[in-house]
Write a protein that holds these residues in place. Sequence first.
Motif, PDB file in Angstrom:
ATOM      1  N   PHE A   1      24.366 -40.860  35.577  1.00 40.92           N
ATOM      2  CA  PHE A   1      24.054 -41.452  34.631  1.00 40.92           C
ATOM      3  C   PHE A   1      22.643 -42.279  35.171  1.00 40.92           C
ATOM      4  CE2 PHE A   1      28.721 -43.728  36.015  1.00 40.92           C
ATOM      5  CZ  PHE A   1      29.039 -44.046  34.552  1.00 40.92           C
ATOM      6  N   ALA A   2      22.011 -41.985  36.093  1.00 40.65           N
ATOM      7  CA  ALA A   2      20.945 -42.119  35.823  1.00 40.65           C
ATOM      8  C   ALA A   2      20.119 -41.261  34.719  1.00 40.65           C
ATOM      9  CB  ALA A   2      19.684 -42.036  37.261  1.00 40.65           C
ATOM     10  N   GLU A   3      20.179 -39.946  34.681  1.00 45.92           N
ATOM     11  CA  GLU A   3      19.964 -39.490  33.486  1.00 45.92           C
ATOM     12  C   GLU A   3      20.452 -39.314  31.954  1.00 45.92           C
ATOM     13  OE1 GLU A   3      21.755 -35.606  35.144  1.00 45.92           O
ATOM     14  OE2 GLU A   3      20.673 -35.275  37.145  1.00 45.92           O
ATOM     15  N   LEU A   4      22.066 -39.592  32.166  1.00 40.80           N
ATOM     16  CA  LEU A   4      21.931 -40.171  31.304  1.00 40.80           C
ATOM     17  C   LEU A   4      21.577 -41.781  30.476  1.00 40.80           C
ATOM     18  CD1 LEU A   4      26.248 -39.754  30.664  1.00 40.80           C
ATOM     19  CD2 LEU A   4      24.492 -38.553  30.393  1.00 40.80           C
ATOM     20  N   ILE A   5      20.846 -42.161  31.100  1.00 38.58           N
ATOM     21  CA  ILE A   5      20.218 -43.534  31.036  1.00 38.58           C
ATOM     22  C   ILE A   5      18.936 -43.035  30.207  1.00 38.58           C
ATOM     23  CG2 ILE A   5      19.814 -45.567  31.293  1.00 38.58           C
ATOM     24  CD1 ILE A   5      21.660 -46.106  33.158  1.00 38.58           C
ATOM     25  N   VAL A   6      18.434 -41.871  30.729  1.00 33.75           N
ATOM     26  CA  VAL A   6      17.490 -41.532  30.169  1.00 33.75           C
ATOM     27  C   VAL A   6      17.880 -40.944  29.315  1.00 33.75           C
ATOM     28  CG1 VAL A   6      14.804 -40.673  30.645  1.00 33.75           C
ATOM     29  CG2 VAL A   6      16.014 -42.128  32.275  1.00 33.75           C
ATOM     30  N   GLU A   7      18.653 -39.698  29.302  1.00 28.90           N
ATOM     31  CA  GLU A   7      19.037 -39.477  27.876  1.00 28.90           C
ATOM     32  C   GLU A   7      18.813 -39.844  26.423  1.00 28.90           C
ATOM     33  OE1 GLU A   7      21.403 -36.326  29.150  1.00 28.90           O
ATOM     34  OE2 GLU A   7      20.877 -35.542  30.410  1.00 28.90           O
ATOM     35  N   GLU A   8      19.727 -40.696  26.375  1.00 27.28           N
ATOM     36  CA  GLU A   8      20.563 -41.425  25.590  1.00 27.28           C
ATOM     37  C   GLU A   8      19.815 -42.868  25.210  1.00 27.28           C
ATOM     38  OE1 GLU A   8      22.681 -39.847  23.550  1.00 27.28           O
ATOM     39  OE2 GLU A   8      22.843 -39.074  25.126  1.00 27.28           O
ATOM     40  N   ASP A   9      18.248 -42.479  24.776  1.00 30.41           N
ATOM     41  CA  ASP A   9      17.106 -43.630  24.934  1.00 30.41           C
ATOM     42  C   ASP A   9      17.424 -45.136  25.260  1.00 30.41           C
ATOM     43  OD1 ASP A   9      14.295 -43.828  22.946  1.00 30.41           O
ATOM     44  OD2 ASP A   9      15.775 -44.508  21.542  1.00 30.41           O
ATOM     45  N   GLY A  10      17.257 -45.222  27.059  1.00 26.77           N
ATOM     46  CA  GLY A  10      17.551 -46.275  27.521  1.00 26.77           C
ATOM     47  C   GLY A  10      16.615 -46.824  27.719  1.00 26.77           C
ATOM     48  N   VAL A  11      15.405 -45.952  28.378  1.00 23.74           N
ATOM     49  CA  VAL A  11      14.200 -46.350  28.712  1.00 23.74           C
ATOM     50  C   VAL A  11      13.616 -47.121  27.505  1.00 23.74           C
ATOM     51  CG1 VAL A  11      12.236 -45.975  29.779  1.00 23.74           C
ATOM     52  CG2 VAL A  11      13.771 -44.765  29.931  1.00 23.74           C
ATOM     53  N   ARG A  12      13.632 -47.393  27.021  1.00 26.13           N
ATOM     54  CA  ARG A  12      12.745 -48.494  25.604  1.00 26.13           C
ATOM     55  C   ARG A  12      13.323 -49.746  25.908  1.00 26.13           C
ATOM     56  NH1 ARG A  12       7.183 -47.140  24.722  1.00 26.13           N
ATOM     57  NH2 ARG A  12       7.120 -45.143  24.440  1.00 26.13           N
ATOM     58  N   PRO A  13      14.997 -50.045  25.869  1.00 25.40           N
ATOM     59  CA  PRO A  13      14.902 -51.057  26.002  1.00 25.40           C
ATOM     60  C   PRO A  13      15.112 -52.215  26.802  1.00 25.40           C
ATOM     61  CG  PRO A  13      16.731 -49.417  25.120  1.00 25.40           C
ATOM     62  CD  PRO A  13      15.446 -48.449  24.684  1.00 25.40           C
ATOM     63  N   LEU A  14      15.232 -51.238  27.953  1.00 21.05           N
ATOM     64  CA  LEU A  14      15.041 -51.582  29.411  1.00 21.05           C
ATOM     65  C   LEU A  14      13.440 -52.367  29.904  1.00 21.05           C
ATOM     66  CD1 LEU A  14      17.096 -49.541  31.428  1.00 21.05           C
ATOM     67  CD2 LEU A  14      17.140 -51.486  31.360  1.00 21.05           C
ATOM     68  N   VAL A  15      12.124 -51.340  28.919  1.00 22.90           N
ATOM     69  CA  VAL A  15      11.593 -52.065  29.447  1.00 22.90           C
ATOM     70  C   VAL A  15      10.813 -53.236  27.974  1.00 22.90           C
ATOM     71  CG1 VAL A  15       9.016 -50.928  28.134  1.00 22.90           C
ATOM     72  CG2 VAL A  15      10.362 -49.346  29.981  1.00 22.90           C
ATOM     73  N   ASN A  16      11.400 -53.167  26.985  1.00 25.62           N
ATOM     74  CA  ASN A  16      10.780 -54.443  26.234  1.00 25.62           C
ATOM     75  C   ASN A  16      12.056 -55.575  26.808  1.00 25.62           C
ATOM     76  OD1 ASN A  16      10.014 -52.446  24.418  1.00 25.62           O
ATOM     77  ND2 ASN A  16      11.731 -52.631  23.264  1.00 25.62           N
ATOM     78  N   LEU A  17      13.055 -54.929  27.842  1.00 27.71           N
ATOM     79  CA  LEU A  17      13.611 -56.955  28.075  1.00 27.71           C
ATOM     80  C   LEU A  17      12.379 -56.906  29.378  1.00 27.71           C
ATOM     81  CD1 LEU A  17      16.295 -58.165  28.526  1.00 27.71           C
ATOM     82  CD2 LEU A  17      17.187 -56.474  29.896  1.00 27.71           C
ATOM     83  N   ILE A  18      12.009 -56.218  29.764  1.00 27.82           N
ATOM     84  CA  ILE A  18      10.795 -56.041  30.827  1.00 27.82           C
ATOM     85  C   ILE A  18       9.623 -57.335  30.026  1.00 27.82           C
ATOM     86  CG2 ILE A  18       9.041 -55.834  32.505  1.00 27.82           C
ATOM     87  CD1 ILE A  18      10.951 -54.339  33.583  1.00 27.82           C
TER      88      ILE A  18
END
Length: 327
Positions: A107-124
């Motif tokens: 799941f951690a890999e999928l979150i990164v692969e599916e462009d989930g890092v940017r939304p989390l960064v923006n949420l911070i």
Amino acid sequence: MDALALTGRCFQGQCSRLRRFLAFSFSPVPTARRTLKALDDALADVVWLLRISSPHADMLGLPNLLRGDPKLFLVWDHIARVRHGSPAVRADSASVLASLARDSPRFAELIVEEDGVRPLVNLIKAGNDGGKEAAATALGLLGCDEESVDGLLRADVCFVCAAALKEPSMSVQAAVAEAIALLAHHNHRLQDSFAQTDALHLLLSHLDDSSRTSNGPSGDQPETKARMKAMAAKAVWKLARGHVAVCQSITESGALLCFARFLDRGGVGSEMRFYSAMTIMEITRAAELNLALRQSAFKPAAKAAVTDQILRIVREDDDPLLLPCGL
């Protein structure tokens, strides 16, 4: 427009299963009936993309292209909610992503692969306190492989987390400090990147009561403050591990005296004593291999007094948590 942009990104070389969906949906088929069925499925998938791009739409339901992989649907669904939801929805979905990443490295890999890092960064950067805390927790669990680390570095996670240490909320500070500790522990490149920010300076300032004033809620303040300080100490330990420059910065800041106080303070929590002991051990280990650090950390008279104090505490206290200081 969001859906068009989302689809456009599929063809820009990003490692996302979504970029393959049009090619999959419109692949050649031998019969007219199968062609019509493929077109119907593709149209349904486009409708689903439009739905998840809307901040107010109901995002329930599984698109055709994900029927064989419901795990991916969970990731897509909650990434979309983090990106477009209300503040409460964004915080809740960030918490779900954190739970998914904690439960499974896949799941951690999928979150990164599916462009989930940017939304989390923006949420911070722009979420409410609950969203920032949840996003930091999720990001701290994503540095599980080199490809994921690349994605985190591209999103400037280290600089964003360092900036978030200035947040007035102690619960956010604690979550960010724990994320820094996890990321620095798992990857030396992330550790180096954090060392290039002011994260260490901010973490050390959180350990010094005289350098801060508190804005946390009065009811939760003692417990929240204790956790914040413990996570700051943990992050300092992980940043110092095997890193001479960080160890040098810690000694030059005078923080050894802080750690000595934590070792000697009866009311401090066991976590804080342990993290302080481990930090001292890392500095000592680095000094054994580096003459300049050894001379700057332990030779001057003022710092020698701190060293003597640490040694006295370790010798007189039978707490097994302090064993690392005597190694």
